[in-house]
Design an enzyme around this catalytic site. Structure first.
Site, PDB file in Angstrom:
ATOM      1  N   ILE A 176       2.386 -12.946   6.143  1.00 49.14           N
ATOM      2  CA  ILE A 176       1.042 -12.513   5.781  1.00 49.14           C
ATOM      3  C   ILE A 176       1.162 -12.082   4.331  1.00 49.14           C
ATOM      4  O   ILE A 176       1.774 -11.054   4.026  1.00 49.14           O
ATOM      5  CB  ILE A 176       0.516 -11.394   6.688  1.00 49.14           C
ATOM      6  CG1 ILE A 176       0.323 -11.933   8.107  1.00 49.14           C
ATOM      7  CG2 ILE A 176      -0.799 -10.834   6.149  1.00 49.14           C
ATOM      8  CD1 ILE A 176      -0.075 -10.886   9.129  1.00 49.14           C
TER       9      ILE A 176
ATOM     10  N   TYR B 256       1.175   9.032   8.088  1.00 50.37           N
ATOM     11  CA  TYR B 256       0.997  10.457   7.783  1.00 50.37           C
ATOM     12  C   TYR B 256       1.542  11.380   8.858  1.00 50.37           C
ATOM     13  O   TYR B 256       2.272  12.334   8.552  1.00 50.37           O
ATOM     14  CB  TYR B 256      -0.483  10.783   7.504  1.00 50.37           C
ATOM     15  CG  TYR B 256      -0.680  12.160   6.924  1.00 50.37           C
ATOM     16  CD1 TYR B 256      -0.323  12.437   5.607  1.00 50.37           C
ATOM     17  CD2 TYR B 256      -1.193  13.211   7.696  1.00 50.37           C
ATOM     18  CE1 TYR B 256      -0.474  13.708   5.073  1.00 50.37           C
ATOM     19  CE2 TYR B 256      -1.360  14.480   7.176  1.00 50.37           C
ATOM     20  CZ  TYR B 256      -1.001  14.729   5.861  1.00 50.37           C
ATOM     21  OH  TYR B 256      -1.150  15.985   5.342  1.00 50.37           O
TER      22      TYR B 256
ATOM     23  N   ARG C  50       4.185   2.725   3.027  1.00 47.80           N
ATOM     24  CA  ARG C  50       2.833   3.283   3.126  1.00 47.80           C
ATOM     25  C   ARG C  50       2.688   4.280   4.272  1.00 47.80           C
ATOM     26  O   ARG C  50       1.856   5.188   4.206  1.00 47.80           O
ATOM     27  CB  ARG C  50       1.810   2.159   3.294  1.00 47.80           C
ATOM     28  CG  ARG C  50       1.623   1.316   2.048  1.00 47.80           C
ATOM     29  CD  ARG C  50       0.514   0.302   2.239  1.00 47.80           C
ATOM     30  NE  ARG C  50       0.323  -0.533   1.064  1.00 47.80           N
ATOM     31  CZ  ARG C  50      -0.453  -0.245   0.026  1.00 47.80           C
ATOM     32  NH1 ARG C  50      -1.128   0.896   0.024  1.00 47.80           N
ATOM     33  NH2 ARG C  50      -0.581  -1.075  -0.995  1.00 47.80           N
TER      34      ARG C  50
ATOM     35  N   THR D 130      -4.741  -3.763   4.192  1.00 45.66           N
ATOM     36  CA  THR D 130      -4.542  -2.883   3.042  1.00 45.66           C
ATOM     37  C   THR D 130      -5.046  -3.528   1.759  1.00 45.66           C
ATOM     38  O   THR D 130      -5.682  -2.876   0.923  1.00 45.66           O
ATOM     39  CB  THR D 130      -3.039  -2.557   2.888  1.00 45.66           C
ATOM     40  OG1 THR D 130      -2.533  -2.078   4.118  1.00 45.66           O
ATOM     41  CG2 THR D 130      -2.821  -1.527   1.803  1.00 45.66           C
ATOM     42  N   THR D 131      -4.763  -4.813   1.593  1.00 43.57           N
ATOM     43  CA  THR D 131      -5.126  -5.530   0.374  1.00 43.57           C
ATOM     44  C   THR D 131      -6.634  -5.565   0.174  1.00 43.57           C
ATOM     45  O   THR D 131      -7.117  -5.739  -0.951  1.00 43.57           O
ATOM     46  CB  THR D 131      -4.550  -6.962   0.430  1.00 43.57           C
ATOM     47  OG1 THR D 131      -3.143  -6.878   0.641  1.00 43.57           O
ATOM     48  CG2 THR D 131      -4.801  -7.726  -0.855  1.00 43.57           C
TER      49      THR D 131
ATOM     50  N   LYS E  34       4.256  -7.881  11.635  1.00 41.58           N
ATOM     51  CA  LYS E  34       4.338  -8.088  10.193  1.00 41.58           C
ATOM     52  C   LYS E  34       5.361  -7.089   9.683  1.00 41.58           C
ATOM     53  O   LYS E  34       5.110  -5.881   9.664  1.00 41.58           O
ATOM     54  CB  LYS E  34       2.973  -7.876   9.537  1.00 41.58           C
ATOM     55  CG  LYS E  34       3.004  -8.013   8.015  1.00 41.58           C
ATOM     56  CD  LYS E  34       1.643  -7.698   7.400  1.00 41.58           C
ATOM     57  CE  LYS E  34       1.702  -7.782   5.890  1.00 41.58           C
ATOM     58  NZ  LYS E  34       0.411  -7.387   5.244  1.00 41.58           N
TER      59      LYS E  34
ATOM     60  N   TYR F 298       2.318  -3.877  12.541  1.00 40.35           N
ATOM     61  CA  TYR F 298       2.516  -3.896  11.087  1.00 40.35           C
ATOM     62  C   TYR F 298       3.443  -2.747  10.719  1.00 40.35           C
ATOM     63  O   TYR F 298       3.082  -1.581  10.858  1.00 40.35           O
ATOM     64  CB  TYR F 298       1.171  -3.785  10.381  1.00 40.35           C
ATOM     65  CG  TYR F 298       1.209  -3.848   8.874  1.00 40.35           C
ATOM     66  CD1 TYR F 298       2.326  -4.292   8.165  1.00 40.35           C
ATOM     67  CD2 TYR F 298       0.091  -3.464   8.128  1.00 40.35           C
ATOM     68  CE1 TYR F 298       2.329  -4.352   6.783  1.00 40.35           C
ATOM     69  CE2 TYR F 298       0.077  -3.528   6.750  1.00 40.35           C
ATOM     70  CZ  TYR F 298       1.195  -3.965   6.080  1.00 40.35           C
ATOM     71  OH  TYR F 298       1.199  -4.014   4.703  1.00 40.35           O
TER      72      TYR F 298
END
Length: 292
Positions: A206, A109, A140, A46-47, A164, A135
């Site tokens: 992370i 989503y 999100r 994402t980052t 994560k 993750y």
């Protein structure tokens, strides 16, 4: 999976003023992370603003990081989605040379049930050529992988080796650590909760802030893993304000502002993301001036 114990860093994608990928800055960033003592790197998470990179740009980022790393630290590739069939096809067809694991986000989503999440990752595990790290980031994805679901996945899927955990819930993190098999890695995805999670039995992080303060954050994690909470918390509290600041207006706006203050990258993001406000940039600058 000792490769993923300690401090992993979720790399940004640096951009030039024309918003093309800044390859030189990315190379310099990789070098700085490795020489500062981080344990592994996560590419296209994402980052990295991976949602706004096209296929060619993603391959450029991968090529740049793999070549600059030159097998010095383990690399993890971010590869997730909410279309299970397409993701399975991508795992079967992809070339993952240079990587040791896949980081795969819980489907977003669609808002699947816990059974749907389980079946999604079971399908991925059957075709993945590399170990998978789950993750969980409900902020999100709009759905939360419960400890019971993660534990079930861990016991049923041999090549799913860790998670994560970024729900931002210390109670959930402790329940997760207590329920998964002993060799299953619970990795913090929340910089502020990293040390408490490590002291509770987690295996590291992370991180986003470690990209800006790699030596200090890595040292804190190492001290936590060594069972030295007093020394570790001294470092935690020293960095605490920076963690608040870099997430105040979203990620990666904050970490890019910090890295630009350090002269590591130029401060550009792709829409719909925008750079940190001048006020926040000033606060980050003030922090760095007083940080020693």
């Amino acid at each position: 999976m000792n490769s993923f114990i300690g401090t992993g860093v979720a790399l940004i994608t640096p951009f030039k003023n024309d918003l093309s990928v800044d390859v030189q800055a990315l190379e310099n960033l990789v070098e700085d992370q490795i020489t500062s003592g981080i344990n592994y790197l996560v590419v296209l998470g994402t980052t990295a603003e991976s949602a706004s990179l096209n296929k060619e740009e993603k391959q450029l980022v991968i090529k740049t990081v793999v070549e600059k790393n030159n097998k010095r630290v383990p690399l993890v590739l971010g590869l997730g989605g909410n279309n299970t069939r397409d993701l399975c096809d991508e795992l079967q067809a992809g070339d993952f040379s240079g990587f040791e694991a896949i980081l795969s986000v819980s489907p977003y989503y669609n808002k699947p049930t816990q059974e749907g999440i389980y079946q999604h990752f079971k399908a991925l595990s059957l075709v993945s050529p590399l170990p998978i790290i789950l993750y969980n980031v409900p902020g999100r994805t709009a759905s939360n992988m419960l400890p019971e679901t993660i534990s079930r996945i861990a016991r049923d899927c041999d090549n799913i080796v860790g998670v994560k955990e970024a729900a931002g819930d210390m109670v959930q993190a402790m329940r997760l650590i207590s329920q998964v098999p002993k060799d299953f890695l619970v990795i913090s995805g929340d910089d502020m909760l990293t040390l408490p999670m490590v002291l509770a039995g987690g295996k590291g992080v992370i991180s986003v802030i470690a990209q800006g303060l790699p030596a200090e954050f890595s040292k804190m994690v190492s001290l936590g893993l060594e069972g030295k909470p007093t020394e570790a918390y001294q470092l935690h509290y020293k960095m605490q304000q920076a963690i608040d600041l870099i997430f105040a207006e979203g990620n990666p706006a904050g970490i890019k502002a910090l890295l630009s203050q350090k002269g590591s990258v130029e401060n550009y993001l792709r829409l719909p993301l925008v750079k940190a406000t001048p006020g926040l940039q000033q606060q980050i600058e003030n922090f760095l001036k007083n940080f020693s």
